[in-house]
Design a protein around this motif. Structure first.
Motif, PDB file in Angstrom:
ATOM      1  N   SER A   1      58.055   6.393  35.986  1.00 19.98           N
ATOM      2  CA  SER A   1      58.447   5.525  34.881  1.00 19.98           C
ATOM      3  C   SER A   1      57.400   4.429  34.760  1.00 19.98           C
ATOM      4  CB  SER A   1      59.841   4.922  35.118  1.00 19.98           C
ATOM      5  OG  SER A   1      59.855   4.137  36.296  1.00 19.98           O
ATOM      6  N   ASN A   2      56.941   4.227  33.527  1.00 20.01           N
ATOM      7  CA  ASN A   2      55.882   3.241  33.278  1.00 20.01           C
ATOM      8  C   ASN A   2      54.648   3.514  34.143  1.00 20.01           C
ATOM      9  OD1 ASN A   2      57.541   1.851  31.427  1.00 20.01           O
ATOM     10  ND2 ASN A   2      58.484   0.676  33.098  1.00 20.01           N
ATOM     11  N   SER A   3      54.345   4.826  34.303  1.00 19.58           N
ATOM     12  CA  SER A   3      53.169   5.274  35.054  1.00 19.58           C
ATOM     13  C   SER A   3      53.251   4.979  36.542  1.00 19.58           C
ATOM     14  CB  SER A   3      51.888   4.646  34.479  1.00 19.58           C
ATOM     15  OG  SER A   3      51.731   4.994  33.123  1.00 19.58           O
ATOM     16  N   HIS A   4      54.461   4.644  37.030  1.00 17.84           N
ATOM     17  CA  HIS A   4      54.643   4.395  38.454  1.00 17.84           C
ATOM     18  C   HIS A   4      55.588   5.458  39.020  1.00 17.84           C
ATOM     19  CE1 HIS A   4      52.543   0.557  38.486  1.00 17.84           C
ATOM     20  NE2 HIS A   4      53.216   0.204  37.381  1.00 17.84           N
ATOM     21  N   PRO A   5      55.225   6.101  40.124  1.00 20.26           N
ATOM     22  CA  PRO A   5      56.094   7.137  40.694  1.00 20.26           C
ATOM     23  C   PRO A   5      57.396   6.543  41.223  1.00 20.26           C
ATOM     24  CG  PRO A   5      54.266   6.660  42.177  1.00 20.26           C
ATOM     25  CD  PRO A   5      53.987   5.911  40.917  1.00 20.26           C
ATOM     26  N   ASP A   6      58.515   7.191  40.869  1.00 16.72           N
ATOM     27  CA  ASP A   6      59.834   6.753  41.328  1.00 16.72           C
ATOM     28  C   ASP A   6      60.406   7.663  42.400  1.00 16.72           C
ATOM     29  OD1 ASP A   6      59.815   4.625  39.594  1.00 16.72           O
ATOM     30  OD2 ASP A   6      60.780   5.761  37.981  1.00 16.72           O
ATOM     31  N   GLY A   7      60.015   8.941  42.396  1.00 17.18           N
ATOM     32  CA  GLY A   7      60.586   9.886  43.348  1.00 17.18           C
ATOM     33  C   GLY A   7      60.184  11.307  43.001  1.00 17.18           C
ATOM     34  N   PHE A   8      60.954  12.235  43.527  1.00 19.03           N
ATOM     35  CA  PHE A   8      60.652  13.653  43.318  1.00 19.03           C
ATOM     36  C   PHE A   8      61.905  14.390  42.879  1.00 19.03           C
ATOM     37  CE2 PHE A   8      57.721  12.142  46.571  1.00 19.03           C
ATOM     38  CZ  PHE A   8      56.501  12.549  46.048  1.00 19.03           C
ATOM     39  N   GLN A   9      61.688  15.395  42.040  1.00 17.55           N
ATOM     40  CA  GLN A   9      62.769  16.314  41.676  1.00 17.55           C
ATOM     41  C   GLN A   9      62.475  17.674  42.303  1.00 17.55           C
ATOM     42  OE1 GLN A   9      62.966  18.338  37.818  1.00 17.55           O
ATOM     43  NE2 GLN A   9      64.955  17.365  37.516  1.00 17.55           N
ATOM     44  N   PHE A  10      63.487  18.259  42.933  1.00 16.06           N
ATOM     45  CA  PHE A  10      63.343  19.557  43.588  1.00 16.06           C
ATOM     46  C   PHE A  10      64.260  20.565  42.903  1.00 16.06           C
ATOM     47  CE2 PHE A  10      62.202  16.420  46.730  1.00 16.06           C
ATOM     48  CZ  PHE A  10      61.085  16.962  47.341  1.00 16.06           C
ATOM     49  N   ILE A  11      63.729  21.758  42.697  1.00 19.14           N
ATOM     50  CA  ILE A  11      64.503  22.886  42.165  1.00 19.14           C
ATOM     51  C   ILE A  11      64.410  24.001  43.196  1.00 19.14           C
ATOM     52  CG2 ILE A  11      64.809  24.520  40.277  1.00 19.14           C
ATOM     53  CD1 ILE A  11      63.312  22.570  38.476  1.00 19.14           C
ATOM     54  N   GLY A  12      65.557  24.385  43.753  1.00 15.41           N
ATOM     55  CA  GLY A  12      65.558  25.383  44.826  1.00 15.41           C
ATOM     56  C   GLY A  12      66.531  26.513  44.567  1.00 15.41           C
ATOM     57  N   ARG A  13      66.217  27.655  45.122  1.00 14.50           N
ATOM     58  CA  ARG A  13      67.102  28.826  45.030  1.00 14.50           C
ATOM     59  C   ARG A  13      67.181  29.482  46.391  1.00 14.50           C
ATOM     60  NH1 ARG A  13      66.989  33.079  40.222  1.00 14.50           N
ATOM     61  NH2 ARG A  13      67.949  31.222  39.309  1.00 14.50           N
ATOM     62  N   ASP A  14      68.403  29.806  46.811  1.00 12.46           N
ATOM     63  CA  ASP A  14      68.632  30.436  48.113  1.00 12.46           C
ATOM     64  C   ASP A  14      68.177  31.894  48.060  1.00 12.46           C
ATOM     65  OD1 ASP A  14      69.473  31.317  50.554  1.00 12.46           O
ATOM     66  OD2 ASP A  14      71.479  30.469  50.431  1.00 12.46           O
ATOM     67  N   ILE A  15      67.169  32.216  48.881  1.00 18.89           N
ATOM     68  CA  ILE A  15      66.658  33.595  48.930  1.00 18.89           C
ATOM     69  C   ILE A  15      66.867  34.192  50.320  1.00 18.89           C
ATOM     70  CG2 ILE A  15      64.954  33.207  47.121  1.00 18.89           C
ATOM     71  CD1 ILE A  15      62.838  32.962  49.331  1.00 18.89           C
ATOM     72  N   THR A  16      67.835  33.633  51.065  1.00 19.60           N
ATOM     73  CA  THR A  16      68.045  34.103  52.441  1.00 19.60           C
ATOM     74  C   THR A  16      68.370  35.593  52.469  1.00 19.60           C
ATOM     75  OG1 THR A  16      68.904  31.906  52.992  1.00 19.60           O
ATOM     76  CG2 THR A  16      69.336  33.687  54.556  1.00 19.60           C
TER      77      THR A  16
END
Length: 677
Positions: free
Chosen positions: A438-453
């Motif tokens: 936000s406003n060119s400053h990193p706030d965090g990370f978004q993760f997208i995961g799928r269980d492939i066990t």
């Protein structure tokens, strides 16, 4: 009466098989051989002799060789007509030999014993051949099932990766639209992203003004003249006009079949398939989003739904751009867009969670809670590091560092990651990481995961199953090799010595008789040599007794002696014995490679290099033959019936190694294999 047609069909089939058998010259050749042997066997009744010989010493009658001759039609029948034909011939031969043994022979017990021995020896041919053929059929069927499973798994993994990529694009697209009100910039970026996610050649965005006229606001993939001619279409005209009028998506699978919906400039652009969706904002049609392909393409339901979702976001962006001066309306549009994204976020089948730069989870959907084995309220606010195994977190940490350093906003490829659920069980997920700013400053990370066990475990089970099949195959080769060496070969050696001794002790025979005996001796000797070579090919004793390197030296020498090819072997590193499974794997790969060279390459020179390192063993096999065109995947060679290369690659993969092949027509072939020590 109902069974009569079935009986007639059965009679016709039996008659057809009988006619086919009677017209087979091989069948009559075996019959003639059998009859001649039988007439000679009963020469006292028929006065017919193929050759004359006196009785043998040591109690062996002159009919011993006659009984041995019955092995000829037995072996021929087994080879030509299969196990059933061999068994029938064994039975007929036994019945043919039995009367003389019991009724005519001077020593019936000895003759009967010889008859039984010959019958037992003859029974080995159909039985052994039948077992070998059944094993080959079973192994081939198993391999086909494994290939089918592998293709299915590959298809599922590809679908999962594609879905993750699309969701990531929608997420990035939504954030981009919500952060900018620059209309031209938003439309230009929209066209590029739609072209990438839909994988089409043409994208056009139309806006609908208050007079019902469609205006081209952005495009890619068509000439400027075509875009100018499309500008100004009215409702109902062409594909975009029809969609803008009805508010429903429309697909044209074949442009040439729908001339009324095809505008002239689009036809000039040689388009094949078209898809158009409305741009909606608060129930109002803001315009249309048009995509097209110059190749035949089937737009499935997921494609239409994805383009509709993007179209809704574009429609909202349009309305926001038009009404950016009205803060209340702009805020309402942004809230509506966020609501749509929230619905997509919460209802997604993939696990999605957001964490700040310290690793604390700030937002997650239901799928993420199920993935980590806890409730949604328990998941939000906890440190995400507790779910990751420290030793396996290196890749994810490196990707986060790259994103923070400005190397990209989205990780290029999904990666595999192990996690520990709340109950302590481990799971394997396919993970994608996005940087949130936000406003060119990193706030965090978004993760997208799928269980492939389950998919990973299935692949592991498949590899284990294939390893067991390969091991069973090698064990059976070893057993057959030992049986040939310890039983069949020894029996032939005994027969050789009997014939040799008889010929040497009866020098008073005529030259023709002695010549026949020694020719029989030579044929038995050739048969013995063939059995020994077959035994060595099935499982060379030098491999089990001395190890891999002497066995490879034997292969290279055999290549030079038997095929007149200049072959050299170079070994670097300290020689040592490998585990049995590694030795047999490397030996079979090298053996198959050299066999392919002799059959197909027309090479005059072959070099085999073996490099023995502390952690791995590298094998390089290079020839100067004619080479060939290598397909994209080695699986295509298997479907063409060329199983050698695929078999070598499978063996290397089963022991954790790598396999590669480099070849071009006229440039020879190089095979590289690396196996962990």
């Amino acid at each position: 009466m109902k069974n009569k047609p079935v009986l007639d069909n059965n009679n016709k089939e039996r008659e057809a098989r009988r006619t086919s058998l009677l017209s087979n010259p091989q069948f009559w050749s075996i019959v003639v051989i059998f009859v001649l042997i039988t007439l000679h066997y009963y020469d006292n009744l028929t006065s017919f002799r193929l050759f004359a010989e006196p009785d043998l010493p040591l109690g062996i009658t002159r009919h011993t060789i006659d009984r041995i001759l019955y092995l000829v039609p037995i072996i021929l029948s087994s080879l030509i007509f299969g196990p059933k034909g061999g068994k029938i011939t064994v039975l007929i031969a036994f019945l043919a030999m039995l009367p003389r043994s019991l009724l005519i022979s001077v020593e019936p017990l000895s003759a009967l014993w010889e008859t039984v021995v010959i019958t037992l020896i003859g029974s080995l041919a159909p039985a052994g051949l039948d077992r070998y053929r059944q094993q080959e059929i079973q192994l081939e069927a198993t391999k086909e099932r494994l290939e089918s499973t592998e293709r299915e798994l590959f298809s599922k993994v590809q679908l999962s990766i594609e879905q993750q990529r699309q969701l990531s694009v929608i997420n990035t697209f939504s954030r981009m639209l919500s952060q900018s009100l620059e209309f031209e910039q938003v439309m230009s970026t929209t066209v590029d992203m739609v072209m990438g996610v839909m994988q089409v050649e043409v994208v056009i965005i139309f806006s609908l003004d208050d007079d019902g006229v469609l205006r081209v606001v952005s495009y890619r993939g068509i000439q400027e003249e075509s875009a100018v001619s499309l500008d100004g279409m009215r409702l109902g005209e062409g594909l975009s006009g029809r969609v803008a009028e009805t508010g429903q998506p429309l697909i044209i699978e074949d442009v040439s079949a729908e001339p009324k919906l095809c505008n002239l400039p689009i036809a000039v652009e040689s388009l094949k398939t078209e898809l158009c969706v409305p741009l909606m904002a608060h129930g109002k049609i803001m315009g249309t989003l048009f995509v097209a392909s110059r190749m035949e393409r089937e737009f499935a339901s997921p494609d239409v739904e994805l383009l509709m979702a993007l179209g809704n976001l574009v429609g909202v962006a349009m309305r926001n751009a038009y009404l950016y001066c009205d803060r209340e309306i702009a805020a309402a549009q942004l809230k509506s867009s966020e609501k749509r994204y929230r619905q997509l976020f919460e209802n997604a089948h993939d696990a999605i969670w957001v964490q700040d730069l310290t690793g604390t989870i700030t937002a997650a959907n239901t799928a993420a809670a199920e993935l980590f084995g806890c409730s949604l309220s328990e998941l939000v606010g906890v440190d995400s590091h507790q779910f990751f195994l420290h030793r396996d977190y290196t890749v994810s940490s490196a990707i986060q560092e790259d994103l923070l350093s400005g190397k990209g906003e989205v990780s290029q490829e999904p990666f595999r990651q192990k996690i520990t659920k709340k109950d302590g069980t481990e799971a394997i997920i396919m993970l994608t990481t996005n940087l949130l700013s936000s406003n060119s400053h990193p706030d965090g990370f978004q993760f997208i995961g799928r269980d492939i066990t389950k998919e990973v475990r299935m692949q592991e089970n498949q590899s284990f199953y294939l390893q067991q099949i390969t091991k069973a195959h090698e064990d059976e080769r070893l057993r057959i090799s030992r049986d040939l060496h310890d039983s069949t070969a020894q029996n032939i050696i005994a027969m050789l010595r009997q014939v040799e001794k008889f010929s040497e002790e009866n020098t008073q025979f005529s030259d023709d008789k002695l010549k026949f005996l020694w020719s029989l001796h030579a044929e038995l000797k050739e048969t013995l040599q063939e059995i020994r070579e077959l035994s060595r090919d099935l499982r060379p004793s030098v491999l089990d007794n001395l190890g891999l390197l002497p066995a490879v030296e034997w292969l290279v020498e055999q290549l030079k002696n038997d095929h007149s090819i200049k072959a050299t072997l170079e070994v670097t590193g300290k020689d040592h014995r490998f585990a049995p499974e590694l030795e047999i794997t490397l030996f079979r790969i090298i053996q198959e490679a050299l066999r392919n060279i002799t059959k197909h390459s027309l090479a005059s020179e072959v070099k085999v290099n073996i490099e023995l390192n502390d952690g791995e063993t590298m094998v390089t096999i290079c020839d100067n033959g004619q080479g060939f065109n290598l397909p994209v995947t080695t699986g295509e060679l298997s479907r063409q019936g060329k199983l050698g290369i695929d078999g070598m690659q499978t063996r290397a993969r089963l022991v954790g190694g790598t396999f590669s092949i480099v070849t071009n027509p006229g440039e020879g072939t190089t095979i590289n294999v690396t196996i962990p020590a």
